[in-house]
Write an enzyme that holds these catalytic residues in place. Structure first.
Site, PDB file in Angstrom:
ATOM      1  N   ARG A  70      35.519  76.760  25.233  1.00  0.00           N
ATOM      2  CA  ARG A  70      36.801  77.204  25.783  1.00  0.00           C
ATOM      3  C   ARG A  70      36.619  78.413  26.700  1.00  0.00           C
ATOM      4  O   ARG A  70      37.264  78.513  27.752  1.00  0.00           O
ATOM      5  CB  ARG A  70      37.784  77.514  24.648  1.00  0.00           C
ATOM      6  N   GLN A 105      50.321  85.307  24.392  1.00  0.00           N
ATOM      7  CA  GLN A 105      49.676  84.603  23.287  1.00  0.00           C
ATOM      8  C   GLN A 105      48.343  84.013  23.750  1.00  0.00           C
ATOM      9  O   GLN A 105      47.564  83.547  22.946  1.00  0.00           O
ATOM     10  CB  GLN A 105      50.594  83.478  22.784  1.00  0.00           C
ATOM     11  N   ASN A 106      48.117  84.035  25.059  1.00  0.00           N
ATOM     12  CA  ASN A 106      46.928  83.405  25.622  1.00  0.00           C
ATOM     13  C   ASN A 106      45.678  84.241  25.352  1.00  0.00           C
ATOM     14  O   ASN A 106      45.717  85.468  25.430  1.00  0.00           O
ATOM     15  CB  ASN A 106      47.109  83.184  27.122  1.00  0.00           C
ATOM     16  N   HIS A 123      47.235  87.317  20.519  1.00  0.00           N
ATOM     17  CA  HIS A 123      46.383  86.398  19.753  1.00  0.00           C
ATOM     18  C   HIS A 123      44.903  86.625  20.047  1.00  0.00           C
ATOM     19  O   HIS A 123      44.065  85.743  19.841  1.00  0.00           O
ATOM     20  CB  HIS A 123      46.775  84.942  20.042  1.00  0.00           C
ATOM     21  N   CYS A 131      31.759  91.115  14.327  1.00  0.00           N
ATOM     22  CA  CYS A 131      31.026  90.545  13.199  1.00  0.00           C
ATOM     23  C   CYS A 131      32.012  90.026  12.161  1.00  0.00           C
ATOM     24  O   CYS A 131      33.020  90.689  11.864  1.00  0.00           O
ATOM     25  CB  CYS A 131      30.126  91.605  12.568  1.00  0.00           C
ATOM     26  N   CYS A 164      24.791  89.406  13.777  1.00  0.00           N
ATOM     27  CA  CYS A 164      25.333  90.740  14.064  1.00  0.00           C
ATOM     28  C   CYS A 164      24.178  91.735  14.175  1.00  0.00           C
ATOM     29  O   CYS A 164      23.265  91.730  13.343  1.00  0.00           O
ATOM     30  CB  CYS A 164      26.270  91.172  12.940  1.00  0.00           C
ATOM     31  N   SER A 206      55.827  78.802  26.743  1.00  0.00           N
ATOM     32  CA  SER A 206      55.543  78.780  25.309  1.00  0.00           C
ATOM     33  C   SER A 206      56.502  77.828  24.607  1.00  0.00           C
ATOM     34  O   SER A 206      57.690  77.793  24.929  1.00  0.00           O
ATOM     35  CB  SER A 206      55.675  80.178  24.689  1.00  0.00           C
ATOM     36  N   ASN A 231      60.062  76.968  31.757  1.00  0.00           N
ATOM     37  CA  ASN A 231      59.358  75.913  31.037  1.00  0.00           C
ATOM     38  C   ASN A 231      59.918  74.581  31.528  1.00  0.00           C
ATOM     39  O   ASN A 231      61.137  74.429  31.606  1.00  0.00           O
ATOM     40  CB  ASN A 231      59.593  76.049  29.521  1.00  0.00           C
ATOM     41  N   PRO A 232      59.052  73.629  31.855  1.00  0.00           N
ATOM     42  CA  PRO A 232      59.577  72.349  32.366  1.00  0.00           C
ATOM     43  C   PRO A 232      60.513  71.660  31.375  1.00  0.00           C
ATOM     44  O   PRO A 232      61.382  70.877  31.776  1.00  0.00           O
ATOM     45  CB  PRO A 232      58.319  71.508  32.587  1.00  0.00           C
TER      46      PRO A 232
HETATM   47  N1  APR Z   1      54.432  75.894  33.418  1.00  0.00           N
HETATM   48  C1  APR Z   1      55.254  76.385  32.436  1.00  0.00           C
HETATM   49  N2  APR Z   1      55.303  75.887  31.164  1.00  0.00           N
HETATM   50  C2  APR Z   1      54.506  74.817  30.897  1.00  0.00           C
HETATM   51  C3  APR Z   1      53.645  74.235  31.869  1.00  0.00           C
HETATM   52  C4  APR Z   1      53.631  74.818  33.165  1.00  0.00           C
HETATM   53  N3  APR Z   1      52.847  74.339  34.125  1.00  0.00           N
HETATM   54  N4  APR Z   1      52.977  73.189  31.296  1.00  0.00           N
HETATM   55  C5  APR Z   1      53.419  73.128  29.999  1.00  0.00           C
HETATM   56  N5  APR Z   1      54.337  74.098  29.771  1.00  0.00           N
HETATM   57  C6  APR Z   1      55.032  74.401  28.509  1.00  0.00           C
HETATM   58  C7  APR Z   1      55.192  73.219  27.571  1.00  0.00           C
HETATM   59  O1  APR Z   1      56.390  72.509  27.843  1.00  0.00           O
HETATM   60  C8  APR Z   1      55.213  73.893  26.201  1.00  0.00           C
HETATM   61  O2  APR Z   1      56.547  74.222  25.829  1.00  0.00           O
HETATM   62  O3  APR Z   1      54.229  75.337  27.829  1.00  0.00           O
HETATM   63  C9  APR Z   1      54.418  75.190  26.424  1.00  0.00           C
HETATM   64  C10 APR Z   1      53.046  75.221  25.763  1.00  0.00           C
HETATM   65  O4  APR Z   1      53.258  75.175  24.369  1.00  0.00           O
HETATM   66  P1  APR Z   1      52.004  75.237  23.363  1.00  0.00           P
HETATM   67  O5  APR Z   1      50.970  74.289  23.798  1.00  0.00           O
HETATM   68  O6  APR Z   1      52.592  75.110  21.998  1.00  0.00           O
HETATM   69  O7  APR Z   1      51.399  76.694  23.612  1.00  0.00           O
HETATM   70  P2  APR Z   1      51.897  78.107  23.036  1.00  0.00           P
HETATM   71  O8  APR Z   1      53.372  78.146  22.848  1.00  0.00           O
HETATM   72  O9  APR Z   1      51.305  79.155  23.890  1.00  0.00           O
HETATM   73  O10 APR Z   1      51.167  78.103  21.595  1.00  0.00           O
HETATM   74  C11 APR Z   1      51.342  79.209  20.763  1.00  0.00           C
HETATM   75  O11 APR Z   1      49.848  78.295  19.133  1.00  0.00           O
HETATM   76  O12 APR Z   1      47.974  77.111  18.658  1.00  0.00           O
HETATM   77  C12 APR Z   1      48.492  78.379  18.687  1.00  0.00           C
HETATM   78  O13 APR Z   1      47.342  80.429  18.952  1.00  0.00           O
HETATM   79  C13 APR Z   1      47.754  79.296  19.650  1.00  0.00           C
HETATM   80  O14 APR Z   1      48.671  80.973  21.153  1.00  0.00           O
HETATM   81  C14 APR Z   1      48.830  79.659  20.695  1.00  0.00           C
HETATM   82  C15 APR Z   1      50.112  79.447  19.925  1.00  0.00           C
END
Ligand code: APR
Length: 262
Positions: A70, A105-106, A123, A131, A164, A206, A231-232
């Site tokens: 990743r 959260q990224n 996160h 370690c 470590c 998110s 968010n779409p």
């Molecule tokens: N632009 C904006 N939003 C988008 C796009 C885009 N190009 N593509 C997808 N999305 C939206 C999706 O519709 C979804 O609602 O982004 C969101 C991504 O959701 P998740 O995959 O659940 O990601 P996230 O909310 O960041 O996850 C939260 O979960 O697994 C754990 O620790 C991990 O930080 C992460 C946390």
């Protein structure tokens, strides 16, 4: 007035802003999200086998290599127009004496590479290591491992975690927050402080499914801030927003922040 005009109007009036971002912001750069039905990481991999301390103790090489993959994937992509628009906006707002806190959260570094400063990583980070036993921080470059930045994770070659250098027993683990672990308290507390004095909260990409991050926008709303979501699709949060821009981050943010209305 259409949604974008309404959103630009709210942005123009705001001086104390908190931006909360999730995996969707980096999707336009080619970093997979977690819950997308086709491409999401949790559609392809079991979180309990890869994103818990128990999984790391049971399968250290698989988990270590998966996070190296990743990290290399993130290294191989670039910040998108959304990241860059946010970085420029933060600089602009701060140059006018305003406040703009960026909390994510990224676990990638695309905010920073897109020009943002003081990013609060709720996160953790793919590029921070410590370690597992003595918790000593350690610097480590994933590019030295030979792990490829392919879109697909090659499970056939896994690497043993690095030992470590400070204690005799431990190995390095990625500095991300695994399921069941506490968020970094400094970043979390700073985000809450900023939300309590915010007049605008912008939530980007998110799903709003993972706590405690999912509750953060509501702290801002309860403190009187306007809430704007990009968010779409509609999410758990959408009914609590003032404006929902049903668009992608890389398209909506440059338009929303063009000429930085603030
Ligand atoms: N632009 C904006 N939003 C988008 C796009 C885009 N190009 N593509 C997808 N999305 C939206 C999706 O519709 C979804 O609602 O982004 C969101 C991504 O959701 P998740 O995959 O659940 O990601 P996230 O909310 O960041 O996850 C939260 O979960 O697994 C754990 O620790 C991990 O930080 C992460 C946390």
């Amino acid at each position: 007035m259409n949604e974008m005009d309404a959103a630009r109007h709210i942005v123009a009036e705001s001086r104390s802003i908190v931006v909360l971002t999730g995996a969707g912001l980096s999707a336009d750069s080619g970093v997979p999200t977690f819950r997308n039905a086709q491409t999401g990481l949790w559609q392809r991999f079991e979180p309990e086998h890869l994103a818990t301390e128990a999984a790391f103790r049971d399968h250290p090489s698989m988990v270590w290599t998966w996070y190296l993959w990743r990290a290399m994937l993130v290294r191989s992509v670039a910040p998108n127009a959304g990241h860059r628009a946010l970085g420029a906006w933060q600089q602009h707002v701060r140059s006018k004496g305003g406040l703009l806190t960026m909390a994510t959260q990224n676990v990638d570094d695309l905010h920073e590479r897109g020009g943002a400063a003081d990013v609060l990583h709720l996160h953790g980070s793919l590029f921070a290591y410590r370690c597992l036993d003595c918790r000593q921080q350690a610097s480590f470059d994933p590019a030295t491992t030979g792990v490829k930045a392919d879109q697909h994770f090659d499970e056939s070659t896994v690497l043993v975690p690095v030992a470590c250098a400070h204690c005799d027993s431990g190995v390095l683990r990625p500095g991300v927050v695994w399921f069941g672990e506490m968020l970094p308290q400094d970043a979390f507390n700073q985000t809450i402080e900023a939300l309590e004095q915010a007049d605008l909260v912008v939530v980007i990409g998110s799903s709003g499914l993972v706590q405690p991050a999912a509750s953060l926008p509501l702290i801002g709303r309860d403190a009187g801030a306007k809430v704007l979501e990009i968010n779409p699709v509609a999410t758990e949060l959408s009914r609590n927003t003032d404006v929902h821009l049903a668009s992608t981050a890389a398209v909506a943010l440059p338009e929303l922040l063009a000429d930085s209305p603030a």
